[in-house]
Design an enzyme around this catalytic site. Structure first.
Site, PDB file in Angstrom:
ATOM      1  CG  HIS A  22       5.313 -19.236 -11.312  1.00  0.00           C
ATOM      2  ND1 HIS A  22       4.881 -20.136 -12.245  1.00  0.00           N
ATOM      3  CD2 HIS A  22       5.020 -19.775 -10.099  1.00  0.00           C
ATOM      4  CE1 HIS A  22       4.344 -21.175 -11.629  1.00  0.00           C
ATOM      5  NE2 HIS A  22       4.405 -20.975 -10.319  1.00  0.00           N
ATOM      6  CE  LYS A  46       3.590 -31.237  -9.182  1.00  0.00           C
ATOM      7  NZ  LYS A  46       3.861 -29.939  -8.574  1.00  0.00           N
ATOM      8  CB  SER A 133       1.218 -24.807 -13.116  1.00  0.00           C
ATOM      9  OG  SER A 133       2.260 -23.876 -12.901  1.00  0.00           O
TER      10      SER A 133
END
Length: 165
Positions: A22, A46, A133
């Site tokens: 990122h 989520k 992630s």
């Protein structure tokens, strides 16, 4: 230069947690524009590791030295958020092949939702192609800080440790 005259782009994602991949995209996108807004997506359905506020704080902390990056949370459609920021450019980071099909589908949907918004894809550098992630969440309990610093900014390791202790 006024904000409406400046080159403004928006990079959206969940950033849960922020990875070096990122950051690679953020640094490169920030060099292309006057202002880069990092939009922290909030999806109530989520399950996330960090709250939206924690993610904003972590991303602000790591991107502060760049000088032209702003960080904001949003819970609406990404194209609406881009428009609310006063931009017509959405940046999306992709890892080689693994993200392309999904990102292409999302780009086409966004184009139908708002044809005025252009999506610009920046491929993370090769060394970050495998970093996600999900991977970070899996390895954090097992890896030492030196190992983790190969995948995430060192500044967020303590927060990761606290969440995944």
């Amino acid at each position: 230069m006024t904000r409406s005259d400046s080159r403004l782009a928006v990079y959206t994602g969940s950033f849960d947690p922020l990875t070096l991949g990122h950051m690679n995209v953020i640094r490169r996108a920030a060099r292309l524009v006057d202002t880069l807004v990092v939009g922290i997506g909030v999806n109530a359905e989520k399950r996330t590791l960090f709250t939206p506020e924690e993610r904003v704080d972590l991303v602000e902390r790591v991107t502060r030295p760049l000088g032209n990056v702003e960080v904001k949370a949003f819970s609406n459609l990404a194209v609406e958020f881009v428009r609310q920021c006063g931009s017509r450019v959405m940046v999306r980071g992709v890892r080689p092949l693994t993200d392309l099909a999904g990102e292409f589908t999302m780009m086409m949907a966004n184009k139908h939702l708002d044809p005025a918004i252009e999506t610009v894809f920046l491929m993370a550098d090769e060394e970050f192609a495998h970093v996600s992630s999900s991977l970070i969440k899996q390895i954090t309990p097992l890896a030492n800080d030196e190992m983790l610093s190969r995948f995430v900014p060192a500044e967020i390791i303590p927060a990761l440790r606290a969440k995944l202790a």
